[in-house]
Design a protein around this motif. Structure first.
Motif, PDB file in Angstrom:
ATOM      1  N   THR A  53     -20.897   5.237  49.430  1.00 17.07           N
ATOM      2  CA  THR A  53     -20.394   4.741  48.145  1.00 17.07           C
ATOM      3  C   THR A  53     -19.293   5.656  47.635  1.00 17.07           C
ATOM      4  OG1 THR A  53     -21.013   4.095  45.895  1.00 17.07           O
ATOM      5  CG2 THR A  53     -22.108   6.017  46.791  1.00 17.07           C
ATOM      6  N   ILE A  54     -18.353   5.068  46.936  1.00 18.36           N
ATOM      7  CA  ILE A  54     -17.239   5.812  46.341  1.00 18.36           C
ATOM      8  C   ILE A  54     -17.344   5.681  44.824  1.00 18.36           C
ATOM      9  CG2 ILE A  54     -14.738   5.987  46.086  1.00 18.36           C
ATOM     10  CD1 ILE A  54     -14.472   4.897  48.910  1.00 18.36           C
ATOM     11  N   VAL A  55     -17.306   6.801  44.123  1.00 18.67           N
ATOM     12  CA  VAL A  55     -17.353   6.826  42.656  1.00 18.67           C
ATOM     13  C   VAL A  55     -16.011   7.324  42.158  1.00 18.67           C
ATOM     14  CG1 VAL A  55     -18.518   7.711  40.624  1.00 18.67           C
ATOM     15  CG2 VAL A  55     -19.834   7.274  42.705  1.00 18.67           C
ATOM     16  N   GLY A  77     -16.311  10.940  43.644  1.00 20.11           N
ATOM     17  CA  GLY A  77     -16.119  11.386  45.029  1.00 20.11           C
ATOM     18  C   GLY A  77     -16.698  10.384  46.010  1.00 20.11           C
ATOM     19  N   PHE A  78     -16.870  10.839  47.258  1.00 15.15           N
ATOM     20  CA  PHE A  78     -17.375  10.019  48.359  1.00 15.15           C
ATOM     21  C   PHE A  78     -18.781  10.516  48.702  1.00 15.15           C
ATOM     22  CE2 PHE A  78     -17.234   9.140  53.114  1.00 15.15           C
ATOM     23  CZ  PHE A  78     -17.592   7.807  52.957  1.00 15.15           C
ATOM     24  N   PHE A  79     -19.789   9.621  48.583  1.00 14.08           N
ATOM     25  CA  PHE A  79     -21.170  10.040  48.734  1.00 14.08           C
ATOM     26  C   PHE A  79     -21.920   9.103  49.686  1.00 14.08           C
ATOM     27  CE2 PHE A  79     -19.798  11.157  44.419  1.00 14.08           C
ATOM     28  CZ  PHE A  79     -20.020  12.525  44.425  1.00 14.08           C
ATOM     29  N   LYS A  89     -22.165  -0.131  39.736  1.00 13.21           N
ATOM     30  CA  LYS A  89     -21.102   0.660  39.127  1.00 13.21           C
ATOM     31  C   LYS A  89     -21.014   0.374  37.632  1.00 13.21           C
ATOM     32  CE  LYS A  89     -19.690   2.421  43.038  1.00 13.21           C
ATOM     33  NZ  LYS A  89     -18.403   2.072  43.653  1.00 13.21           N
ATOM     34  N   VAL A  90     -20.921   1.441  36.853  1.00 13.29           N
ATOM     35  CA  VAL A  90     -20.759   1.332  35.392  1.00 13.29           C
ATOM     36  C   VAL A  90     -19.576   2.192  34.988  1.00 13.29           C
ATOM     37  CG1 VAL A  90     -21.793   1.721  33.127  1.00 13.29           C
ATOM     38  CG2 VAL A  90     -23.228   0.953  35.031  1.00 13.29           C
ATOM     39  N   SER A  91     -18.586   1.590  34.353  1.00 13.87           N
ATOM     40  CA  SER A  91     -17.389   2.316  33.933  1.00 13.87           C
ATOM     41  C   SER A  91     -17.640   3.084  32.634  1.00 13.87           C
ATOM     42  CB  SER A  91     -16.223   1.341  33.733  1.00 13.87           C
ATOM     43  OG  SER A  91     -15.093   2.015  33.214  1.00 13.87           O
ATOM     44  N   LEU A  92     -17.119   4.316  32.583  1.00 10.41           N
ATOM     45  CA  LEU A  92     -17.205   5.136  31.373  1.00 10.41           C
ATOM     46  C   LEU A  92     -15.896   5.144  30.599  1.00 10.41           C
ATOM     47  CD1 LEU A  92     -19.151   8.247  32.742  1.00 10.41           C
ATOM     48  CD2 LEU A  92     -20.075   6.184  31.682  1.00 10.41           C
TER      49      LEU A  92
END
Length: 284
Positions: A53-55, A77-79, A89-92
């Motif tokens: 997953t990419i955040v 990052g890349f996890f 995914k939740v946008s801040l």
């Protein structure tokens, strides 16, 4: 009530290296050793791939494993995480809500149109994801409810409620602070932070707008007339005082009354005065 907790995910780059190593071992074992045991590496590699997953910056990933909340990846990052975890995914990032003007009744009962601009963002990803069904829809509905409640608590102006210290039209920062406070209380259940709330549209409803405009015009005319009369009285008083001090003319009470009447007509009239020249005595 549960709250957001941070989840420490494994580095995605390390897992890429491990997956490539497994791929090399599996393919090498099948081609060189020709042992069917190495076939097991292929489904293992396929099972690992969904765990990546990419955040992105100002973004989080909420992790749920078989219905249990495991945490939120708060760093970008890349996890790699457990492939069986559901990732949401939740946008801040800060978001704007420019509400369409809605018709409400103010404190006095006058129908008005009011709209607001709201700047908000997600503060607690657990509450935003699990405590409400859809936090974006929740913000829209609660914002409209807060607008209706606030508009019903204060008059549009103080024409009919002269004792009102705060009005929607002239309240300014006071109204904005009250709106922000109410929205903060309403949206706290969804983990939403209210950054700013402002009224961006305020007007009387169309069915009374014409009548209210005429009332405002009448108020302005009365105020202007009051100033005109006040100034005219001062000028007449000054004229009589100057005539008496300099003994220019001796006026009895009837002549003074006539002079005051003529001066008030001249000074207070909203049209140009047409003078009449008297070539006879004062009594003609």
């Amino acid at each position: 009530m549960r709250e957001e907790k941070s989840y420490s995910a494994k580095s995605g780059f390390l897992m890429v290296f491990i997956v490539l190593a497994l791929l090399v071992i599996g393919i090498g074992g099948l081609l060189m050793v020709r042992n069917p045991f190495f076939v097991i590496f292929i489904p293992l590699i396929i099972a690992c791939i969904p765990g990546f997953t990419i955040v992105n910056p100002n973004e989080t990933s909420v992790l749920v494993l078989f219905g249990a909340y495991k945490g939120t990846i708060l760093t970008n990052g890349f996890f790699w995480v457990n492939p069986f975890m559901v990732k949401k995914k939740v946008s801040l990032r800060a978001r704007n809500l420019d509400s369409d003007p809605i018709k409400v009744n103010d404190k006095i009962g006058n129908p008005i149109m009011i709209g607001v601009v709201l700047v908000w963002r997600v503060r607690d990803t657990y509450k935003a994801t699990f405590d409400v069904d859809n936090f974006e829809h929740f913000v829209n509905i609660q914002s409209e409810a807060a607008i209706r409640h606030m508009a019903g608590s204060y008059p549009y102006d103080n024409f009919e409620d002269e004792q009102a210290e705060i009005t929607l039209r002239s309240g300014g920062n006071n109204v904005s602070e009250l709106l922000e406070s109410e929205l903060t209380d309403r949206l706290a259940i969804a983990g939403i932070e209210v950054m700013e709330a402002r009224i961006n549209y305020l007007a009387y409803a169309s069915e009374i707008a014409g009548a209210m405009l005429r009332r405002q015009q009448a108020t302005a005319v009365v105020a202007a007339r009051f100033k005109i009369v006040e100034g005219a009285v001062s000028m007449v008083d000054m004229a009589l005082d100057q005539l008496a001090q300099k003994n220019i003319v001796d006026l009895d009470e009837d002549k003074k009354a006539t002079m005051v009447s003529n001066l008030m007509v001249v000074l207070c009239s909203d049209k140009d005065v047409t003078p009449v020249v008297n070539t006879g005595t004062l009594y003609q």
